[in-house]
Design a protein around this motif. Structure first.
Motif, mmCIF file in Angstrom:
data_model
loop_
_atom_site.group_PDB
_atom_site.id
_atom_site.type_symbol
_atom_site.label_atom_id
_atom_site.label_comp_id
_atom_site.label_asym_id
_atom_site.label_seq_id
_atom_site.Cartn_x
_atom_site.Cartn_y
_atom_site.Cartn_z
ATOM 1 N N TYR A 40 78.025 37.777 23.650
ATOM 2 C CA TYR A 40 79.156 38.639 23.313
ATOM 3 C C TYR A 40 78.882 39.246 21.945
ATOM 4 O O TYR A 40 78.421 38.566 21.035
ATOM 5 C CB TYR A 40 80.468 37.840 23.265
ATOM 6 N N GLY A 41 79.181 40.536 21.835
ATOM 7 C CA GLY A 41 78.937 41.145 20.540
ATOM 8 C C GLY A 41 79.262 42.614 20.529
ATOM 9 O O GLY A 41 79.823 43.154 21.479
ATOM 10 N N LEU A 42 78.885 43.246 19.463
ATOM 11 C CA LEU A 42 79.145 44.663 19.254
ATOM 12 C C LEU A 42 77.859 45.437 19.503
ATOM 13 O O LEU A 42 76.821 45.141 18.904
ATOM 14 C CB LEU A 42 79.645 44.884 17.818
ATOM 15 N N SER A 227 70.888 51.834 22.335
ATOM 16 C CA SER A 227 71.839 51.072 21.524
ATOM 17 C C SER A 227 71.316 49.674 21.229
ATOM 18 O O SER A 227 70.432 49.152 21.910
ATOM 19 C CB SER A 227 73.200 51.007 22.227
ATOM 20 N N TYR A 228 71.886 49.100 20.205
ATOM 21 C CA TYR A 228 71.476 47.771 19.763
ATOM 22 C C TYR A 228 72.677 46.835 19.779
ATOM 23 O O TYR A 228 73.752 47.182 19.289
ATOM 24 C CB TYR A 228 70.876 47.848 18.366
ATOM 25 N N LEU A 229 72.477 45.674 20.365
ATOM 26 C CA LEU A 229 73.563 44.698 20.458
ATOM 27 C C LEU A 229 73.492 43.741 19.277
ATOM 28 O O LEU A 229 72.473 43.082 19.061
ATOM 29 C CB LEU A 229 73.453 43.925 21.776
ATOM 30 N N ILE A 230 74.571 43.720 18.527
ATOM 31 C CA ILE A 230 74.675 42.744 17.444
ATOM 32 C C ILE A 230 75.392 41.526 18.024
ATOM 33 O O ILE A 230 76.603 41.569 18.265
ATOM 34 C CB ILE A 230 75.475 43.320 16.258
ATOM 35 N N PRO A 231 74.656 40.431 18.293
ATOM 36 C CA PRO A 231 75.295 39.270 18.926
ATOM 37 C C PRO A 231 76.262 38.612 17.948
ATOM 38 O O PRO A 231 75.947 38.461 16.760
ATOM 39 C CB PRO A 231 74.124 38.331 19.233
ATOM 40 N N ILE A 232 77.436 38.279 18.446
ATOM 41 C CA ILE A 232 78.415 37.615 17.585
ATOM 42 C C ILE A 232 78.590 36.162 18.029
ATOM 43 O O ILE A 232 78.537 35.248 17.219
ATOM 44 C CB ILE A 232 79.749 38.391 17.574
ATOM 45 N N TYR A 233 78.777 35.971 19.343
ATOM 46 C CA TYR A 233 78.838 34.602 19.846
ATOM 47 C C TYR A 233 78.374 34.563 21.292
ATOM 48 O O TYR A 233 78.251 35.601 21.932
ATOM 49 C CB TYR A 233 80.253 34.021 19.714
ATOM 50 N N LYS A 234 78.147 33.330 21.779
ATOM 51 C CA LYS A 234 77.750 33.163 23.173
ATOM 52 C C LYS A 234 78.822 32.404 23.916
ATOM 53 O O LYS A 234 79.533 31.592 23.326
ATOM 54 C CB LYS A 234 76.405 32.418 23.257
ATOM 55 N N LYS A 235 78.926 32.688 25.201
ATOM 56 C CA LYS A 235 79.986 32.060 25.977
ATOM 57 C C LYS A 235 79.470 31.731 27.363
ATOM 58 O O LYS A 235 78.743 32.529 27.928
ATOM 59 C CB LYS A 235 81.165 33.031 26.061
#
Lengths: 235, 163
Positions: A40-42, A227-235
């Protein structure tokens, strides 16, 4: 008779064992999800189609930034902002439009990813809003008659502070080409809700909506993004 | 596979994105013609046909005939959208071997632009229309009357010529 029974026994044993292994595999998949494999991330990106057109098409310049944020397993909040300048060259008039737009909405990922994969088949909705200026560069009178030579005005007329609102259906794919790096392609079907039309003229182009049509409120568009995914957390 | 598909779609769209599909359709009301009817000077309620009428205007020293040897009681002629006046020659009893009687009318007006759509662009409408007959030694036209000061469609007579 005896051989037949023995054969049946072995066949059923084989069938059942294969079922049970399959069930085991499914269990493993479920376990993996629990082990938090969904990132999950932006995701931030830019459209490559508009800069490409800017280079090859003298009448156009523009750019677009895109972002999405994953909120559930399948839903994303999505946003696009951009700026367009486009010249409309028709047989009887030339006009130029420049302005900015924002599109806000959501994406639904219809793709079932394998473990560790992060691709999407996107169905999305957007609300689009644009503010822009238009310049009528030249025009001629349409007469349907060739008796007299045509007449073309060369005095540009400026129309400022125009705006438009539209709704958009998005169909697209996003594929992870490198870790956290995505390529995406999007097709957009747009429906013009309201527009501020200049007096005694029309909006021939709306930034974000693209060209308009004389007898239809529908428009179309596409984007080709990286695009580039900035990972915030994993679920 | 997916990446190839994306690239293919992208290329085909870029190639296809520049097509012109809008053509000004014939039914669209554009710049109106001037409608003139001919009436009997002695009996103004009745229309009166003109025998072998030729209607001519001169553009860049070339004579352009809009009507040639036609017997009619009404005509539709264009006005020049490039100027605030158009001169027309009306020739009665005209024939290729024996020229008829020529009268000249100067039409004066102001032009206004009205937006139609992308394909047709703008049309001109004419305001403050006047029609002035040039007096010569032998006028076949007795009088001209402007019925409509504004020429914005072709539904009604704009100018009546009595003869």
């Amino acid at each position: 008779m005896k051989t037949k029974h023995t054969l049946l026994f072995f066949i059923s044993l084989f069938v059942f064992s294969s079922f049970s292994t399959k069930a085991q595999e499914e269990n493993e998949v479920v376990n993996d999800t629990v082990v938090k494999n969904n990132v999950y991330g932006l995701r931030l990106g830019i459209d490559l189609a508009k800069p490409t057109r800017t280079l090859v098409d003298d009448d156009f310049s523009g750019f677009e930034f895109m972002a999405d944020y994953r909120i559930t397993h399948r839903f994303f909040i999505a946003l696009e902002v951009g700026n367009d300048k486009d010249e409309q060259i028709e047989s009887n008039l030339v006009s130029s439009t420049k302005g900015s737009y924002i599109k806000i909405g959501g994406d639904f990922n219809a793709y079932n990813n394998w473990v560790g994969m992060n691709n999407s088949i996107i169905l999305g909705l957007r609300y689009g809003f644009s503010t822009f200026d238009q310049e009528l560069i030249s025009y001629s009178y349409y007469t349907g008659d060739t008796t007299f030579p045509g007449f073309t005005t060369e005095e540009p007329i400026e129309y400022t502070d125009l705006s438009a609102h539209w709704a958009e259906i998005v169909f697209g794919v996003k594929t992870e080409v490198y870790k956290n790096l995505f390529l995406s392609f999007q097709l957009q079907l747009k429906y013009l809700i309201t527009e501020e039309v200049p007096e005694n003229f029309g909006n021939l182009y709306i930034p974000g909506f693209n060209r308009t049509y004389d007898f239809s409120d529908f428009g179309a568009g596409f984007s080709f993004g990286v695009s580039y995914l900035i990972p915030i957390y994993k679920k | 596979m997916l990446k190839k598909l994306i690239l293919l779609l992208f290329v085909s769209l870029v190639v296809n994105s520049c097509t012109k599909d809008d053509i000004c359709s014939e039914g669209t009301p554009t710049t109106p013609f001037l409608i003139i009817t001919f009436k009997n000077f002695n009996n103004p309620l009745f229309s009166k046909t003109v025998n072998n009428l030729t209607v001519t205007t001169i553009v860049d020293n070339d004579s352009i005939h809009l009507y040639r040897f036609e017997t009619t009681d009404s005509i539709a002629i264009p006005l020049n959208t490039g100027a605030d006046f158009t001169d027309y020659l009306f020739v009665k009893d005209d024939a290729s071997d024996t020229p008829g009687n020529t009268d000249k009318i100067n039409f004066n007006y102001q032009r206004e632009s009205v937006y139609i759509n992308r394909a047709c662009a703008f049309k001109a409408i004419y305001t403050f229309l006047s029609a002035d007959l040039e007096i010569d030694s032998d006028n076949w036209i007795d009088e001209t009357i402007v019925n409509k000061l504004i020429v914005e469609n072709e539904d009604e007579t704009h100018v009546t010529i009595f003869h």
